[in-house]
Design a protein around this motif. Structure first.
Motif, PDB file in Angstrom:
ATOM      1  N   PHE A 269       0.443  -1.360  -0.232  1.00 11.83           N
ATOM      2  CA  PHE A 269       0.113   0.038   0.023  1.00 11.83           C
ATOM      3  C   PHE A 269       0.830   1.154   0.085  1.00 11.83           C
ATOM      4  N   ASN A 270       1.440   1.380  -1.241  1.00 16.26           N
ATOM      5  CA  ASN A 270       2.170   2.552  -1.370  1.00 16.26           C
ATOM      6  C   ASN A 270       1.243   3.393  -2.081  1.00 16.26           C
ATOM      7  N   VAL A 271       2.687   4.556  -2.739  1.00 19.52           N
ATOM      8  CA  VAL A 271       2.189   5.691  -3.792  1.00 19.52           C
ATOM      9  C   VAL A 271       1.415   4.814  -4.975  1.00 19.52           C
ATOM     10  N   TRP A 272       2.386   3.564  -5.365  1.00 16.37           N
ATOM     11  CA  TRP A 272       1.634   3.277  -6.943  1.00 16.37           C
ATOM     12  C   TRP A 272       0.435   2.701  -6.552  1.00 16.37           C
ATOM     13  N   TRP A 273      -0.075   2.176  -5.086  1.00 19.42           N
ATOM     14  CA  TRP A 273      -0.720   1.963  -5.067  1.00 19.42           C
ATOM     15  C   TRP A 273      -2.210   3.506  -5.001  1.00 19.42           C
ATOM     16  N   VAL A 274      -2.058   4.232  -4.412  1.00 16.70           N
ATOM     17  CA  VAL A 274      -2.473   5.500  -4.184  1.00 16.70           C
ATOM     18  C   VAL A 274      -3.157   5.874  -6.321  1.00 16.70           C
ATOM     19  N   ILE A 275      -2.223   5.719  -6.751  1.00 17.91           N
ATOM     20  CA  ILE A 275      -2.157   6.422  -8.270  1.00 17.91           C
ATOM     21  C   ILE A 275      -2.818   5.507  -9.014  1.00 17.91           C
ATOM     22  N   PHE A 276      -2.844   3.934  -8.838  1.00 21.60           N
ATOM     23  CA  PHE A 276      -3.781   3.144 -10.180  1.00 21.60           C
ATOM     24  C   PHE A 276      -4.288   2.546  -9.333  1.00 21.60           C
ATOM     25  N   HIS A 277      -4.766   2.028  -8.620  1.00 21.89           N
ATOM     26  CA  HIS A 277      -6.244   2.300  -7.500  1.00 21.89           C
ATOM     27  C   HIS A 277      -6.132   0.526  -8.107  1.00 21.89           C
ATOM     28  N   PRO A 278      -4.795  -0.313  -7.627  1.00 22.19           N
ATOM     29  CA  PRO A 278      -4.987  -1.413  -7.544  1.00 22.19           C
ATOM     30  C   PRO A 278      -6.605  -2.352  -6.728  1.00 22.19           C
ATOM     31  N   THR A 279      -6.868  -3.436  -6.371  1.00 22.32           N
ATOM     32  CA  THR A 279      -7.948  -4.461  -6.040  1.00 22.32           C
ATOM     33  C   THR A 279      -7.148  -5.761  -5.160  1.00 22.32           C
ATOM     34  N   LEU A 280      -7.202  -5.904  -3.690  1.00 21.08           N
ATOM     35  CA  LEU A 280      -6.413  -7.288  -3.592  1.00 21.08           C
ATOM     36  C   LEU A 280      -8.025  -8.492  -3.719  1.00 21.08           C
TER      37      LEU A 280
END
Length: 446
Positions: A269-280
């Protein structure tokens, strides 16, 4: 001497007992895939030799060939050998080989957790020593050691999950400790051992270089000596695997340097999660070797091209820029004074958090290098206790979302599937992480 450190010895004893209880709890549940890999590698090394672990010829559990540096293999092999010897002792008291499922499965899992267990405790000792050397206050040193030893995310990583992040971090922190007392050869050797265990602390190479450059009063000969020590240590570590260490290591790096998961975020859960909005996405467990059947959706691969440039290049440029800003801020304040334990760990903690937040392909547990430095800084008087607590809590949630062998209430799974919650946790992690880095870099008291 022992009387003076009686409180810390009691603290260590409690830390050991707590870890033993967590380990005993964890082995009642499913093994995670890494444990299955280590069992394979240990068995292959025992029966066929170290080199064969890097080929698919003798795999038993449907796992993958060895993709880790040599020191991980040697530690796994040592634990496998100890397990074999324990089996021989048990045979002497009437438990024949293969007759006891607990000995055949759980006991080896316990042995494979021992190195991480011990290195957790050893890092606690280094935290205590660093603070005591920095401020000469027993209470501060005990508080700092407690903040590391009993940090829930540290306990979860090593005792419950059984990961080996504590081992390479121990070697790195031991190298920093040696550096602070002028033992440059020992410092370089330990950093080389850290990389021979895992590449996750490769981002600390510039940190050690900067600290060494200033600590040695910009002595080029000392820098060259450290480089030679790192190279020799690496070569000697490969010799038991191959008589042509240079060629073997070049081939190994070519095949394994990029890692298995090439998504821009590998569950972190870092910057790239915030930008690309992936899903677990949590699925249904389908066989005995599944842990929680979690998959990562909508996280782009680093090979993805944007306007003619790969996401790998873009993300690394962002990461280098962020870390460059950290170095610049640190250099303005500390480059003209004698390096102290506080100034060293300010840089280490800031880079550890920044690399986790901005580097691509980060796993959820790769913020581990920040926990000991942050605890040390708190012991030295830097007021970041709440930041450590919040950052630890956020990362613990991230880790549990990704891997949890124990059954959880259904409402917890409903929360885990909430995409908005995942994104909010990532955003909170970035905000708290950036704020913590900014705070430690701007702390005025030296």
């Amino acid at each position: 001497m022992l009387k003076r450190h009686k409180g810390f010895i009691i603290l260590l004893f409690v830390g050991i007992i707590v870890r033993m209880l967590f380990v005993w709890y964890a082995v009642q549940f499913r093994e995670h895939p890494d444990i299955l890999r280590w069992k394979d590698w240990g068995q292959i090394a025992f029966l066929h030799g170290f080199a064969d672990t890097y080929t698919p010829a003798h795999l038993s559990f449907g796992t993958y060939p060895n993709n880790m540096p040599p020191l991980t293999l040697y530690i796994v092999s040592a634990m496998y050998w100890c397990w074999i010897q324990m089996g021989k002792l048990l045979n002497m008291v009437g438990i024949s080989p293969g007759s006891n499922p607990w000995v055949n499965t759980v006991l080896l899992t316990l042995f494979l957790r021992i190195p991480s267990f011990l290195c957790d405790v050893a890092i606690g000792v280094l935290v205590y020593w660093s603070v005591l050397r920095g401020v000469k206050k027993e209470r501060n040193a005990q508080i700092a050691a407690s903040l590391f030893l009993f940090n829930p995310v540290v306990l979860y990583n090593s005792a419950i999950w059984g990961q080996m992040d504590s081992i390479n971090n121990f070697f790195f922190l031991l190298g920093v400790s040696f550096l602070m007392v002028g033992r440059v050869v020992a410092s370089s050797t330990n950093y080389a051992l850290s990389l021979l265990m895992k590449f996750s602390l490769l981002t600390m190479a510039p940190v050690l270089t900067v600290l060494l450059w200033l600590q040695s009063k910009k002595n080029i000969r000392t820098m060259l000596l450290c480089g030679v020590v790192v190279v020799l240590t690496t070569v000697l570590a490969v010799v038991p695997i191959s008589t042509m260490p240079w060629a073997w290591y070049a081939t190994y790096l070519q095949g394994n340097m990029t890692g298995e998961m090439t998504n821009v975020t590998a569950f972190a859960f870092n910057v790239w999660w915030v930008i690309f909005h992936p899903t677990l996405r949590l699925g249904i467990i389908t066989d005995a070797f599944d842990v929680t059947n979690i998959s990562l959706m909508n996280a782009p691969l680093v090979e993805t091209i944007y306007r003619g440039v790969s996401l790998r290049v873009l993300s690394i440029c962002v990461s280098v820029s962020a870390m460059g800003l950290v170095y610049w801020q640190w250099w303005k304040r500390y480059s003209q004074i004698k390096i102290t334990i506080q100034s060293a760990y300010v840089l280490i903690a800031a880079i550890a958090i920044t690399s986790y937040l901005f580097l691509p392909q980060m796993h959820e547990r790769y913020i581990y290098p920040a926990w000991a430095p942050l605890a040390i800084l708190i012991g030295l008087g830097v007021p970041i206790l709440y930041e450590l607590i919040f950052l630890s809590a956020l990362n613990l949630i991230n880790v549990v979302f990704v891997w949890h062998p124990m059954p959880l209430p259904m409402w917890v799974y409903d929360l885990m599937r909430n995409v908005g919650l995942q994104w909010a946790l990532a955003l909170a992690t970035v905000v708290v992480g950036v704020y913590t880095v900014r705070k430690v870099l701007r702390y005025k008291k030296l």
